[in-house]
Motif scaffolding. Structure first.
Motif, PDB file in Angstrom:
ATOM      1  N   VAL A 184       0.843  -1.210   0.000  1.00  0.00           N
ATOM      2  CA  VAL A 184       0.000   0.000   0.000  1.00  0.00           C
ATOM      3  C   VAL A 184       0.872   1.251   0.000  1.00  0.00           C
ATOM      4  CG1 VAL A 184      -1.586   1.387   1.415  1.00  0.00           C
ATOM      5  CG2 VAL A 184      -2.044  -1.045   1.054  1.00  0.00           C
ATOM      6  N   ALA A 185       1.917   1.246   0.840  1.00  0.00           N
ATOM      7  CA  ALA A 185       2.737   2.447   0.990  1.00  0.00           C
ATOM      8  C   ALA A 185       3.621   2.725  -0.234  1.00  0.00           C
ATOM      9  CB  ALA A 185       3.593   2.352   2.247  1.00  0.00           C
ATOM     10  N   TYR A 238       1.623   4.668  -4.651  1.00  0.00           N
ATOM     11  CA  TYR A 238       1.281   6.034  -5.085  1.00  0.00           C
ATOM     12  C   TYR A 238       2.545   6.864  -5.144  1.00  0.00           C
ATOM     13  CZ  TYR A 238       1.908   6.466  -0.080  1.00  0.00           C
ATOM     14  OH  TYR A 238       2.451   6.382   1.176  1.00  0.00           O
ATOM     15  N   GLY A 243       4.513  14.520  -0.261  1.00  0.00           N
ATOM     16  CA  GLY A 243       5.753  14.065   0.359  1.00  0.00           C
ATOM     17  C   GLY A 243       6.491  15.134   1.151  1.00  0.00           C
ATOM     18  N   PHE A 244       5.936  16.353   1.251  1.00  0.00           N
ATOM     19  CA  PHE A 244       6.627  17.416   1.987  1.00  0.00           C
ATOM     20  C   PHE A 244       6.785  17.073   3.474  1.00  0.00           C
ATOM     21  CE2 PHE A 244       6.255  21.515  -0.720  1.00  0.00           C
ATOM     22  CZ  PHE A 244       6.579  20.796  -1.848  1.00  0.00           C
ATOM     23  N   LEU A 252       7.639  14.181   4.708  1.00  0.00           N
ATOM     24  CA  LEU A 252       8.610  13.120   4.978  1.00  0.00           C
ATOM     25  C   LEU A 252       9.853  13.587   5.715  1.00  0.00           C
ATOM     26  CD1 LEU A 252       6.644  11.631   3.044  1.00  0.00           C
ATOM     27  CD2 LEU A 252       8.613  10.411   2.143  1.00  0.00           C
ATOM     28  N   PRO A 253      10.515  14.677   5.249  1.00  0.00           N
ATOM     29  CA  PRO A 253      11.729  15.066   5.967  1.00  0.00           C
ATOM     30  C   PRO A 253      11.467  15.588   7.375  1.00  0.00           C
ATOM     31  CG  PRO A 253      11.262  16.629   4.194  1.00  0.00           C
ATOM     32  CD  PRO A 253      10.278  15.513   4.063  1.00  0.00           C
ATOM     33  N   PHE A 276      10.500   8.566   9.973  1.00  0.00           N
ATOM     34  CA  PHE A 276      10.929   8.376   8.590  1.00  0.00           C
ATOM     35  C   PHE A 276      12.417   8.664   8.455  1.00  0.00           C
ATOM     36  CE2 PHE A 276      11.934   9.893   4.321  1.00  0.00           C
ATOM     37  CZ  PHE A 276      11.539   8.793   3.571  1.00  0.00           C
ATOM     38  N   ILE A 326      11.809   4.498   5.559  1.00  0.00           N
ATOM     39  CA  ILE A 326      10.793   3.582   5.050  1.00  0.00           C
ATOM     40  C   ILE A 326       9.453   4.310   4.953  1.00  0.00           C
ATOM     41  CG2 ILE A 326       9.597   1.399   5.497  1.00  0.00           C
ATOM     42  CD1 ILE A 326      12.357   0.606   5.324  1.00  0.00           C
ATOM     43  N   GLU A 327       8.847   4.254   3.783  1.00  0.00           N
ATOM     44  CA  GLU A 327       7.602   5.000   3.537  1.00  0.00           C
ATOM     45  C   GLU A 327       6.496   4.758   4.577  1.00  0.00           C
ATOM     46  OE1 GLU A 327       7.061   7.275   1.048  1.00  0.00           O
ATOM     47  OE2 GLU A 327       4.909   7.536   1.354  1.00  0.00           O
ATOM     48  N   PRO A 328       6.215   3.509   4.993  1.00  0.00           N
ATOM     49  CA  PRO A 328       5.142   3.336   5.987  1.00  0.00           C
ATOM     50  C   PRO A 328       5.433   4.045   7.308  1.00  0.00           C
ATOM     51  CG  PRO A 328       5.758   1.218   5.040  1.00  0.00           C
ATOM     52  CD  PRO A 328       6.757   2.216   4.545  1.00  0.00           C
ATOM     53  N   ARG A 360       2.829  10.517   5.352  1.00  0.00           N
ATOM     54  CA  ARG A 360       2.172  10.189   4.090  1.00  0.00           C
ATOM     55  C   ARG A 360       1.841   8.701   4.031  1.00  0.00           C
ATOM     56  NH1 ARG A 360       5.163  11.073  -1.742  1.00  0.00           N
ATOM     57  NH2 ARG A 360       6.570   9.521  -0.883  1.00  0.00           N
ATOM     58  N   GLY A 361       2.795   7.868   4.478  1.00  0.00           N
ATOM     59  CA  GLY A 361       2.581   6.424   4.478  1.00  0.00           C
ATOM     60  C   GLY A 361       1.480   6.024   5.444  1.00  0.00           C
ATOM     61  N   ALA A 401      -1.834   6.912   4.118  1.00  0.00           N
ATOM     62  CA  ALA A 401      -2.200   5.984   3.037  1.00  0.00           C
ATOM     63  C   ALA A 401      -2.705   4.666   3.623  1.00  0.00           C
ATOM     64  CB  ALA A 401      -1.007   5.737   2.115  1.00  0.00           C
ATOM     65  N   LEU A 402      -2.081   4.214   4.705  1.00  0.00           N
ATOM     66  CA  LEU A 402      -2.508   2.959   5.340  1.00  0.00           C
ATOM     67  C   LEU A 402      -3.898   3.129   5.963  1.00  0.00           C
ATOM     68  CD1 LEU A 402       0.825   1.833   7.069  1.00  0.00           C
ATOM     69  CD2 LEU A 402      -0.152   0.957   4.950  1.00  0.00           C
ATOM     70  N   GLN A 447       2.363  -0.076  13.400  1.00  0.00           N
ATOM     71  CA  GLN A 447       2.838   1.104  12.676  1.00  0.00           C
ATOM     72  C   GLN A 447       2.193   2.374  13.243  1.00  0.00           C
ATOM     73  OE1 GLN A 447       5.033   3.080  11.334  1.00  0.00           O
ATOM     74  NE2 GLN A 447       5.436   1.322  10.004  1.00  0.00           N
TER      75      GLN A 447
END
Lengths: 473, 456
Positions: free
Chosen positions: A29-30, A33, B38-39, B41-42, B47, B52-54, B58-59, B62-63, B81
């Motif tokens: 999922v992650a 996109y 994605g702004f 993320l940093p 993260f 790792i995205e999750p 943002r991750g 999304a989940l 998570q």
């Protein structure tokens, strides 16, 4: 249910280790996109390599099983370029994030693709050197991603974009073989220029595993100014006149009236809400030439009937002016749930025509589109604020953008100046490069990747959109 | 390709009960507002640690959306998570679209908690702490008293000497060592419920004394009142106030948090004050969001009172700096040269209460002190409520990086604005910089000790 054969998963696991290959739902999922609105598609696995050797081994396995692969950095792109539309494996390059060498004798840096652009730039600037490409996403985007999409930014006008700084690459091909192109060379005409070909190839030709980048000395000083216009044409003519006068500013940015209003509502900077357009101009270089250029630019602005021209007295004041431009995306993003930011680009003499056309098209389709962008290089960002849940409105937005791309090409421009074709612009590519152009590109793709394993479904559309018939008169 | 279905809150009945609860509780507009640029993320510490995205906002969003949409089940990995998020809210100022991530993660944890089957001892402890101790003044005093007894009677010495402590995991043993002396005598017992301004009063303000603060850091509460008085404020301390509910809200006990909020709003409304002063970023951040916490209440009057309350909450540093008569602070001239000091932001004070300048300005005003900004002072230290107890591994990693930056400043004093951060800094110094003589203090205690009474 995993779609991949167990032995394939096992082979991938044995290359990178259990921790760095995942098929669980969370990982899928992650990585389904990127930064593009309204697109999502699940991969079948996610892998995190740590070296070129691992990337090569992974590709050998995938090649043998004919499983597609999407390589990606932070997934901040805006063209759907890293959405795994045909499933397969997503390869995240974040672990390959080192600066391998900064060569101060040759003025080059050699880096791995997963390094965050801002971290790389900070390291370069700490050494008193300069790497000009500055995409707005640099705080999170990776150098590998910048190379794959040939990212631009605010300094493109004077210094060029990513392609002008990539002089050597190491890349892994679809069958796992490794190629090296270019090197620490300012001159090199040995055969086709594969370096330039790979820059902007959007992950469809090879996986970049190492890059050698050109560095330059930093400018000694910098000056910033803001010119405000009641007349859109005055602002646009100023852009052309500055270039005609053989002055190339470091930055020459444009904001239209809807953008000015939104930014002012959000950032409360006291912007002139009654102005039709604002130009934000920066020049850098030696102090004397900067002073001279800024004075001449100021003269041009006034001759083109700018209502007001402000030259920043201090770095803080310059920052305040820059904040206005930087706030554009943030302010627009807060208006409605879905923000679709495009990058239609025209020759810089046609900026005014293009802005007017965008406004007409927005009215025709009854959608909200604000325009800002890098006027100095003709790269505009018409930005629609909409709601993905309103299917009917989204349809009108799509129709409007199709007509904007059409208008852009009519004015001698292109469908994308810095974001790439990816998935979103694929239906329009033929409008720009023509059928023979598409055929040549497909031939190149086949030479690199005969089984269409690398980032399939991107750049080349299954169906090209029909050209919109423009109603004249 | 599986292009996502565009729709309002999905009209589906999930087979998985937790998925259904999540669908009901999550603010679907906020999930939709995330445009995945994605702004964030940093800005995200987890993260940054893992890449790792999750492990990113943002991750995680999304989940959440994938669960609500029926794209995935909220399995154990999903729940882990969600618990891995520090809740530091650094992603919110970074978000162009102004997504209310804090609300989303609290709604998610609330849903998870509603279905949680805690092992018997954990469930009992949660119930005892969240319902029996934090909300109840008498229980807190009892806890403070017993802890004081434990610490002073020689029991602690006995416990440490006997080896019984070895039964605890290492990170808990480390925590026990840095706990300050507890007390059953809080700020009201020491100063009464009203303390007048020095000189002409600028305004009448109320102190939010907190629960843990008034047991473990009662001295800080006393110093806060005295500083406020010095800066020109009449201070009242409404006695019927309770715990703010932040720990409840962050741990998925939203109903209990709401009930505490109602109690506090009534207590302070009665006091009729211009400001409600917090000296703990973690508490203050929930207090300024009482209006959001209670926005779905039926009673319009209650919602109005919540807005009244939220609009008056301010951190002690901001109130003194922006509205008060800033007193003179001086470092004693015992040592040669200026004393180096630095400041670690409380994430909630910075990201939610939006106060980062005021504490720095106050510290820069101290004569004889040299303020040095620590690299990444705005990044979470890993304390995050009870995160350092529940997620010791990630918390430990964050603390290690934090202390590298802290040591680089060579500061004599490390100042903070929140009890959790303060304890974490004390732990950090003990673990990673024991040779440095660095001392961690609450900014209020530091300033109070350096107060120069106005010469009249």
């Amino acid at each position: 249910m995993p779609k991949l054969k167990p032995e394939l998963s096992q082979q991938l696991r044995s290359i990178v280790g259990d921790a760095y290959y995942r098929e669980d739902r969370e990982a899928l999922v992650a990585h389904s996109y990127d930064g593009t609105p309204m697109l999502q598609s699940l991969p079948d696995g996610v892998i995190y390599p740590s070296s070129t050797a691992e990337v090569s081994a992974i590709m050998k396995v995938l090649h043998a099983h004919r499983v597609p692969l999407v390589s990606r950095g932070s997934g901040s792109n805006l063209c759907g370029g890293t959405v795994p539309v045909e499933g397969g494996i997503v390869m995240v390059m974040h672990r390959m994030n080192r600066i391998l060498e900064i060569d101060e004798e040759n003025l080059t840096a050699t880096v791995q693709p997963g390094i965050i652009t801002a971290d790389y730039i900070a390291e370069i600037e700490a050494r008193g050197l300069f790497y000009p490409p500055d995409p707005s996403s640099m705080k999170i985007s990776t150098i590998g991603g910048n190379i794959a999409e040939c990212s631009g930014g605010l300094r493109g006008l004077k210094y060029g974009t990513t392609k002008d700084y990539v002089i050597g690459l190491e890349a892994v091909l679809a069958d796992g073989s490794v190629i090296r192109t270019g090197g620490k060379l300012m001159k090199d005409v040995a055969g086709y220029d594969l370096t330039k070909l790979l820059v902007g190839s959007e992950g469809t030709l090879a996986i970049i595993t190492e890059a050698t980048l050109k560095l330059i000395p930093p400018p000694k000083t910098k000056k910033t100014m803001l010119a405000m216009y009641r007349d859109l044409y005055g602002a646009a003519r100023t852009v052309s006149r500055i270039i005609e006068a053989r002055i190339i500013p470091a930055t020459l940015e444009f904001m239209d009236n809807p953008t000015i209003r939104v930014v002012d509502d959000y950032a409360k900077l006291g912007l002139p809400r009654d102005m039709e357009a604002i130009l934000l101009i920066e020049q850098d270089g030696d102090p004397e030439s900067v002073e001279r250029d800024i004075a001449r630019i100021q003269g041009i602005c006034e001759a083109e009937r700018a209502d007001r021209v402000e030259v920043a007295e201090s770095r803080e004041e310059a920052e305040r002016l820059l904040t206005a431009r930087r706030s554009a995306f943030t302010a627009l993003a807060r208006l409605r749930p879905t923000t679709i930011l495009e990058d239609a680009t025209v020759p810089r003499s046609r900026i005014a025509d293009m802005v007017l056309r965008i406004n007409e098209i927005a009215r025709k389709y009854n959608v909200t589109i604000a325009t800002f962008g890098h006027a100095g290089d003709g790269n505009l960002h018409p930005t629609a604020t909409t709601d993905a849940r309103d299917a009917e409105e989204i349809h009108r937005v799509e129709e409007a953008f199709a007509e904007i791309f059409e208008a852009s090409i009519e004015l001698g421009g292109t469908i994308t100046g810095e974001h790439g074709v990816g998935l979103v612009k694929a239906p329009y590519l033929a409008w720009k490069v023509g059928e023979p152009g598409i055929e040549v590109m497909k031939g190149i793709k086949a030479a690199f990747d005969p089984h269409n394993l690398l980032n399939p479904g991107k750049i080349f559309a299954k169906q090209t959109k029909k050209r919109v018939v423009i109603q004249h008169g | 390709m599986a292009e996502i279905n565009i729709r309002r809150k999905p009209n589906i009945q999930h087979a998985n009960p937790l998925a259904q609860t999540l669908l009901n509780k999550l603010d679907y507009d906020q999930l939709t507002n995330c445009m995945r640029c994605g702004f964030c993320l940093p800005a995200c510490p987890t993260f940054r640690e893992t890449g790792i995205e999750p492990e990113s906002p943002r991750g995680r969003i999304a989940l959440m959306k994938a669960v609500a949409d029926g794209l995935m089940d909220p399995d154990q990995a999903f729940q882990d998570q969600m618990n891995h998020c520090l809740g530091c809210r650094a992603c919110e100022p970074a978000c162009p679209a102004d997504v209310k991530y804090g609300a989303l993660i609290e709604q998610t944890r609330d849903a998870i908690e509603a279905h949680a089957e805690h092992r018997a001892p954990v469930a009992g402890l949660r119930k005892l702490m969240f319902r029996g101790v934090f909300p109840k003044r008498a229980s807190l005093k009892l806890l403070g008293g017993s802890m004081a007894l434990y610490q002073k009677s020689g029991l602690r010495k006995l416990a440490r000497g006997s080896g019984i402590m070895k039964l605890l995991p290492e990170h808990l043993r480390e925590m026990e060592r840095i706990l300050p002396d507890a007390t059953s005598k809080g700020v009201v017992e020491r100063l009464g419920s009203f303390y007048p301004a020095k000189g002409e009063p600028i305004a009448k303000v109320a102190l939010f004394r907190g629960c843990i603060m008034d047991v473990m850091f009662a001295g800080t509460n006393v110093n806060t009142v005295k500083l406020l008085s010095e800066a020109g404020f009449d201070v009242v301390i409404p006695e019927s106030q309770a715990c703010c509910g932040a720990l409840h809200a962050h741990s998925g006990e939203l109903a209990e948090a709401r009930s505490l909020a109602k109690n506090n709003i009534a207590a302070f409304r009665e006091a009729g004050v211009s400001y409600i002063v917090s000296n703990a970023g973690g508490c203050g951040a929930l207090l300024v969001e009482y209006d959001h916490l209670l926005q779905e209440e039926r009673d319009e009057r209650l919602r109005e009172d919540a807005r009244w309350f939220a609009s008056r909450v301010i951190d002690v540093s901001s109130l003194i700096m922006e509205r008060g008569r800033v007193p003179r602070f001086t470092e004693g001239s015992g040592e040669a040269g200026a004393i180096a000091i630095t400041y670690q932001d409380s994430c909630h004070l910075r990201n939610v209460m939006k106060s980062s300048d005021a504490p720095r300005k106050l510290l820069r005003s101290v004569e004889g002190a040299a303020y040095t900004e620590m690299k990444e002072a705005d990044r979470c230290c890993g304390s995050a409520g009870i995160y350092n107890v529940t997620q010791p591994e990630m918390a430990g990693q964050l603390l290690k990086h934090k202390m590298e930056h802290a040591s680089a400043t060579q500061a004599r004093y490390m100042l903070t604005s929140n009890p959790g951060c303060l304890l974490q800094m004390k732990l950090g110094i003990q673990k990673h910089a024991p040779e440095t003589h660095m001392e961690a203090l609450h900014i209020v205690d530091y300033l109070h000790e350096r107060l120069q009474p106005a010469s009249t």
